[in-house]
Enzyme design. Structure first.
Site, short mmCIF file in Angstrom:
data_model
loop_
_atom_site.label_atom_id
_atom_site.label_comp_id
_atom_site.label_asym_id
_atom_site.label_seq_id
_atom_site.Cartn_x
_atom_site.Cartn_y
_atom_site.Cartn_z
N GLY A 100 -25.06 63.14 -49.57
CA GLY A 100 -25.32 62.14 -50.62
C GLY A 100 -24.13 61.32 -51.05
N TYR A 159 -29.53 57.30 -46.42
CA TYR A 159 -29.31 58.75 -46.41
C TYR A 159 -28.01 59.07 -45.68
CZ TYR A 159 -30.73 59.09 -41.46
OH TYR A 159 -30.79 58.97 -40.09
N CYS A 160 -27.46 60.24 -46.00
CA CYS A 160 -26.27 60.76 -45.33
C CYS A 160 -26.34 62.28 -45.41
CB CYS A 160 -24.99 60.20 -45.96
SG CYS A 160 -24.78 60.59 -47.70
N THR A 161 -25.24 62.96 -45.12
CA THR A 161 -25.27 64.43 -45.03
C THR A 161 -25.59 65.08 -46.36
OG1 THR A 161 -23.64 64.32 -43.27
CG2 THR A 161 -23.99 66.46 -44.31
N ILE A 206 -29.32 64.97 -46.29
CA ILE A 206 -30.07 65.68 -45.25
C ILE A 206 -30.14 67.18 -45.55
CG2 ILE A 206 -30.11 66.26 -42.79
CD1 ILE A 206 -28.40 63.64 -42.42
#
Length: 313
Positions: free
Chosen positions: A176, A172-174, A201
Site C-alpha cells: 500500500g 495497487y502495490c505490495t 496485495i
C-alpha cells in the site's frame, strides 16, 4: 516467527531522534528487518517471535502519530532477515514525489472486498504501480503495467493513463505504501476517480484469498516471493532462459548484473544462477547454492552495531 509489514504517512518533527529511539525499541525486542524513518513517516518490514511482534505493534500504535497504522501479519518458519537496519532517509519509499503528502490528500481506500467487487467492471481500470521485476512474477488479471524499472519512474508514465480518464482508476502495490503517493499524484495531475487497494496485495490475499492475482507476490525480504492466491492460483512468470513457466525469481549470480529474473531450476543449474551465458562466465560470479539469493554475510554483526555505526557517522 511472525513477519510484520507496515507503513504510515504522518509528520515526524525530529526523524533523527525518532530513528534512534525506534532502533532501541527493536533491539530490546530482538527484531530484525528493514525500517525507514523520514520526516513524512515510517515504513518497514520486521520479523520476530509472536510475543516480540505483539509488543512492537502495541508500542508503535501507542504513539498518537501511528494510532491508525495497520500491520499486515504473516507467518514464517524463521527470521526473514539476517540483520536489523533502521535508516533515516528523505522518503519512506524512494520516488520523485517528495512534495506529495498522502496524509493530506490521496486516493480513496478500498478494502480487499471492495476492490474485488469493483476490479472487473467496465468502468474500471486496474493499475499496477510496482516495478517490472515485481509484476513479471505476479499481477492482477488484466492489470495495466507501466514498464517501471523503479518507482521513481512512475511520474513519467502517468500520461499513458490519459486514455482511461473518465474511468475509475484502481491502483495497487505490495503493501500500500507506493499507492499512497501514486494515487495522490494522479489526483494532482487531474485524474478524478482514483482509488487504492488498502493494505495492498498482501492484505488482499489474507482477507479474500487473493482471487485473480496471477502468479506470486514479490516481497522485500529473504523469502523473495510469497503465494497469495488460494482461490484460482496460476503461474505467469516464464524462465528468462528457456521461456518455460517458472515461479522462481532469482538475482543473477553476476554481482555486476544482479538482475531480478525468473529462472527455472534446470536453467539455474545449467547457468549456475546467472541470467545469461556471459554472466555465467564472468570472473566475479558468485557461487550458486540453489536459492538464487545472496544476502550479505553477517560477519559477527549484532543489531547494536547498526546503532553505533549510525551515531558515529
Amino acid at each position: 516467527m511472525q513477519v510484520l509489514l507496515y507503513y504510515c504517512y504522518t509528520p515526524i518533527a525530529d526523524p533523527a531522534r525518532f530513528r534512534d529511539e525506534h532502533h532501541r525499541l527493536c533491539l530490546a525486542l530482538d527484531l530484525r528487518g528493514r525500517i525507514i524513518v523520514a520526516a513524512e513517516g515510517l515504513n518497514g518490514t520486521v520479523s520476530g517471535t509472536p510475543a516480540a511482534c505483539t509488543a512492537y505493534m502495541a508500542a508503535v500504535q501507542a504513539d498518537p502519530r501511528f494510532a491508525a497504522l495497520e500491520f499486515k501479519v504473516d507467518e514464517a518458519p524463521a527470521h526473514v532477515f539476517q540483520k536489523l537496519h533502521v535508516r533515516l532517509k528523505d522518503e519512506i519509499v524512494h520516488s520523485s514525489l517528495r512534495h506529495v503528502r498522502p496524509h493530506e490528500r490521496t486516493g480513496q481506500h478500498l478494502s480487499p472486498q471492495e476492490f474485488k467487487e469493483l476490479k472487473d467492471r467496465d468502468d474500471v481500470v486496474v493499475v499496477d504501480v510496482r516495478s517490472d521485476y515485481e509484476y513479471t512474477l505476479g499481477r492482477f488479471k488484466n492489470a495495466i503495467t507501466l514498464d517501471i524499472e523503479n518507482f521513481r519512474d512512475f511520474p513519467e508514465r502517468v500520461e499513458r493513463l490519459r486514455e482511461f480518464e473518465g474511468k475509475k482508476i484502481l491502483t495497487y502495490c505490495t503493501g500500500g505504501v507506493k499507492c499512497e503517493k501514486a494515487s495522490a499524484f494522479l489526483l494532482e495531475q487531474g485524474f478524478e476517480n482514483v482509488y487504492q487497494l488498502h493494505g495492498g496485495i498482501i492484505k488482499y490475499g489474507q482477507e479474500v484469498g487473493g482471487e485473480d492475482f496471477d502468479g506470486q507476490c514479490y516481497v522485500f525480504d529473504n523469502r523473495v516471493a510469497v503465494d497469495v492466491n488460494t482461490v484460482n492460483p496460476t503461474v505467469i512468470a516464464r524462465c528468462h532462459h528457456c521461456q518455460q513457466p517458472s515461479p522462481r525469481l532469482v538475482n543473477c549470480a553476476n554481482p555486476h548484473c544482479n538482475a531480478h529474473v525468473p529462472l527455472c531450476e534446470p536453467c539455474a543449474e545449467q547457468l549456475q544462477g546467472a541470467c545469461s551465458t556471459s554472466c555465467a562466465e564472468h570472473p566475479d560470479k558468485r557461487p550458486y547454492d540453489g536459492t538464487g539469493t545472496y544476502p550479505r554475510q553477517s560477519n559477527h554483526y549484532t543489531p547494536a552495531q547498526g546503532l553505533a555505526s549510525y551515531k558515529a557517522a
